[in-house]
Write a protein that holds these residues in place. Structure first.
Motif, mmCIF file in Angstrom:
data_model
loop_
_atom_site.group_PDB
_atom_site.id
_atom_site.type_symbol
_atom_site.label_atom_id
_atom_site.label_comp_id
_atom_site.label_asym_id
_atom_site.label_seq_id
_atom_site.Cartn_x
_atom_site.Cartn_y
_atom_site.Cartn_z
ATOM 1 N N GLY A 222 40.612 41.630 48.653
ATOM 2 C CA GLY A 222 39.350 41.328 47.984
ATOM 3 C C GLY A 222 38.237 42.178 48.582
ATOM 4 O O GLY A 222 38.403 43.382 48.829
ATOM 5 N N PHE A 226 39.003 38.534 55.206
ATOM 6 C CA PHE A 226 39.802 38.355 56.433
ATOM 7 C C PHE A 226 39.715 39.600 57.316
ATOM 8 O O PHE A 226 39.608 39.491 58.536
ATOM 9 N N ASP A 264 47.326 49.188 44.060
ATOM 10 C CA ASP A 264 48.353 48.152 44.088
ATOM 11 C C ASP A 264 48.946 48.032 45.499
ATOM 12 O O ASP A 264 49.285 49.042 46.124
ATOM 13 N N ASP A 286 47.296 37.638 51.000
ATOM 14 C CA ASP A 286 46.560 36.603 50.257
ATOM 15 C C ASP A 286 46.655 36.928 48.767
ATOM 16 O O ASP A 286 45.662 37.270 48.122
ATOM 17 N N PRO A 287 47.888 36.840 48.213
ATOM 18 C CA PRO A 287 48.093 37.273 46.825
ATOM 19 C C PRO A 287 47.530 36.264 45.823
ATOM 20 O O PRO A 287 47.211 35.135 46.188
HETATM 21 C C1 LIG Z 1 43.490 35.229 46.125
HETATM 22 S S1 LIG Z 1 42.548 36.691 45.986
HETATM 23 C C2 LIG Z 1 42.200 36.995 47.703
HETATM 24 C C3 LIG Z 1 41.062 37.932 47.974
HETATM 25 C C4 LIG Z 1 40.559 37.934 49.424
HETATM 26 N N1 LIG Z 1 41.622 37.871 50.398
HETATM 27 C C5 LIG Z 1 39.555 36.827 49.654
HETATM 28 O O1 LIG Z 1 39.916 35.801 50.257
HETATM 29 O O2 LIG Z 1 38.402 36.961 49.218
HETATM 30 C C6 LIG Z 1 43.760 37.871 45.539
HETATM 31 C C7 LIG Z 1 43.254 39.285 45.405
HETATM 32 O O3 LIG Z 1 44.368 40.141 45.114
HETATM 33 C C8 LIG Z 1 43.943 41.148 44.209
HETATM 34 N N2 LIG Z 1 45.198 41.637 43.604
HETATM 35 C C9 LIG Z 1 45.981 41.006 42.696
HETATM 36 N N3 LIG Z 1 47.104 41.732 42.464
HETATM 37 C C10 LIG Z 1 47.033 42.829 43.251
HETATM 38 C C11 LIG Z 1 47.898 43.936 43.475
HETATM 39 N N4 LIG Z 1 49.079 44.031 42.855
HETATM 40 N N5 LIG Z 1 47.514 44.880 44.350
HETATM 41 C C12 LIG Z 1 46.313 44.795 44.992
HETATM 42 N N6 LIG Z 1 45.467 43.757 44.839
HETATM 43 C C13 LIG Z 1 45.816 42.780 43.978
HETATM 44 C C14 LIG Z 1 42.965 40.459 43.308
HETATM 45 O O4 LIG Z 1 42.077 41.396 42.726
HETATM 46 C C15 LIG Z 1 42.244 39.516 44.294
HETATM 47 O O5 LIG Z 1 41.106 40.136 44.841
#
Ligand SMILES: C[S@@+](CC[C@H](N)C(=O)[O-])C[C@H]1O[C@@H](n2cnc3c(N)ncnc32)[C@H](O)[C@@H]1O
Length: 364
Positions: A222, A226, A264, A286-287
């Motif tokens: 994000g 973290f 990605d 943190d997916p």
């Molecule tokens: C649950 S959020 C966590 C964000 C961050 N850790 C926070 O707590 O603010 C999941 C994040 O994964 C990103 N995301 C989803 N699929 C992704 C991928 N395949 N590769 C990179 N980022 C991805 C989304 O855009 C989102 O920002």
């Protein structure tokens, strides 16, 4: 199939994910919302599927001692909350048990080292943003189990400043559409919605992460929540995130050893791990609710970083991913956090450590 159906007397023996009570009738599982395990209720079947049915609650014949009056007049009609009828300590116990059961049943993990669930300091008024919909003269949220809107003047989960924004929106007479109402700023990227429990999560992650490590790879970072909190404890921090705006925000104020890659996780994590000493690498995951792509799990199992901190908002996909990672990792601790009181959502931190190959050889 509603009022033509007979009213059944049912005993609720569990709560399923999503928050509905689980009962049995004629050998078939029936899901009944707004109930508590141990209660005897009357309910009417509203949907029949091959292996289960959905029922609506008609009345509660024998109440659980944990049944309380909901804080919000829209509870039951608005689809936002599932647990306002349950005393808060019981909500916590239900969520903790669901995490443990899911990791055992879905993850097939024999030993689940559960830590006590971390409660929310304020189980109401905690949300720093809400998304409301305006259509056909109604401003509010989607109905429980339906597609129409429930007109909502105040949301019991929203912080006072967010409810003020809702009042302002209602008075402004805006056009039809979806509106994101926030306590402050924010951008077009993911942000945690419960600031108090987010602070607890950050403190837990900081206390858990091993010291003396060279690299922190913060996957799905994000805007760097973290990575920035933990940066002081690592020689290098690399965040990976696909959302361009989040990466721009993360890059705005960085220490010299803090780097962010846009794209990605499956495309970047392999090269990041290959370029660093695995024994001195911590990976934070943190997916989104869908969990890890198989490609990401494979990269972790191929590169074997010493430690993984997995932050999950979906115990089902967490269980699936832990089952795969358990080939090479031990589950050191599982801590649920109540990021979303009154709802059926659960946040979890799982701490994994690389299994010592030497101790495996000795014991075999
Ligand atoms: C649950 S959020 C966590 C964000 C961050 N850790 C926070 O707590 O603010 C999941 C994040 O994964 C990103 N995301 C989803 N699929 C992704 C991928 N395949 N590769 C990179 N980022 C991805 C989304 O855009 C989102 O920002």
């Amino acid at each position: 199939m509603t009022h033509s159906q007979p009213v059944l007397s049912l005993t609720v023996h569990d709560i399923a994910f999503g928050g509905k009570g689980v009962a049995r009738h004629d050998g078939k599982v029936l899901f009944v919302p707004f109930t508590i395990p141990g209660e005897t209720v009357t309910a009417r079947v509203v949907r029949q599927k091959k292996n289960f049915g959905e029922a609506e609650l008609v009345g509660v014949a024998e109440e659980s001692p944990d049944r309380v009056a909901p804080a919000c007049p829209y509870f039951g009609s608005c689809g936002g909350c599932s647990y306002q009828h349950i005393a808060y300590p019981r909500q916590l116990a239900i969520k903790a048990a669901q995490v443990e059961q899911t990791l055992r049943r879905v993850g097939k993990l024999a030993h689940v080292p559960m830590r006590p669930i971390i409660p929310a300091p304020h189980p109401l008024g905690y949300r720093n943003r809400i998304r409301v919909h305006v259509a056909n003269g109604v401003t509010g949220f989607f109905a429980h189990g339906g597609h129409h809107l429930v007109d909502v003047e105040q949301c019991a989960l929203a912080a006072p400043v967010v409810n003020k924004a809702l009042r302002d929106l209602r008075h402004a007479g805006v056009g039809e559409g979806d509106y994101s109402l926030r306590a402050k700023g924010g951008g077009p990227y993911f942000e945690q919605t419960n600031p108090e429990v987010t602070r607890e999560l950050l403190a837990l992650v900081e206390a858990t992460a091993r010291r003396g490590q060279a690299l922190l790879a913060d996957a799905y970072c994000g805007a760097g929540l973290f990575a920035k909190k933990l940066a002081a404890h690592f020689e290098t921090v690399i965040g990976i995130e696909e959302n361009v705006s989040a990466i721009e925000k993360a890059q705005r104020a960085t220490a010299p050893h803090e780097h962010y890659l846009q794209g990605d996780v499956g495309a970047h994590l392999g090269e990041v791990l290959a370029a660093h000493d695995a024994a001195r690498t911590t990976v934070l995951l943190d997916p989104p609710a869908t969990g890890l792509d198989a490609r990401v799990t494979d990269l972790l199992l191929a590169n074997l970083p010493a430690e993984i901190l997995y932050v999950s908002c979906n115990p089902g996909t967490l269980a699936r991913d832990l089952a795969a990672l358990s080939r090479s990792y031990d589950l050191a601790a599982v801590t649920p956090l109540d990021m979303f009181p009154q709802t059926a959502e659960i946040e979890v931190l799982a701490h994994l450590t690389l299994r010592d190959a030497r101790s495996e050889k000795l014991s075999s």
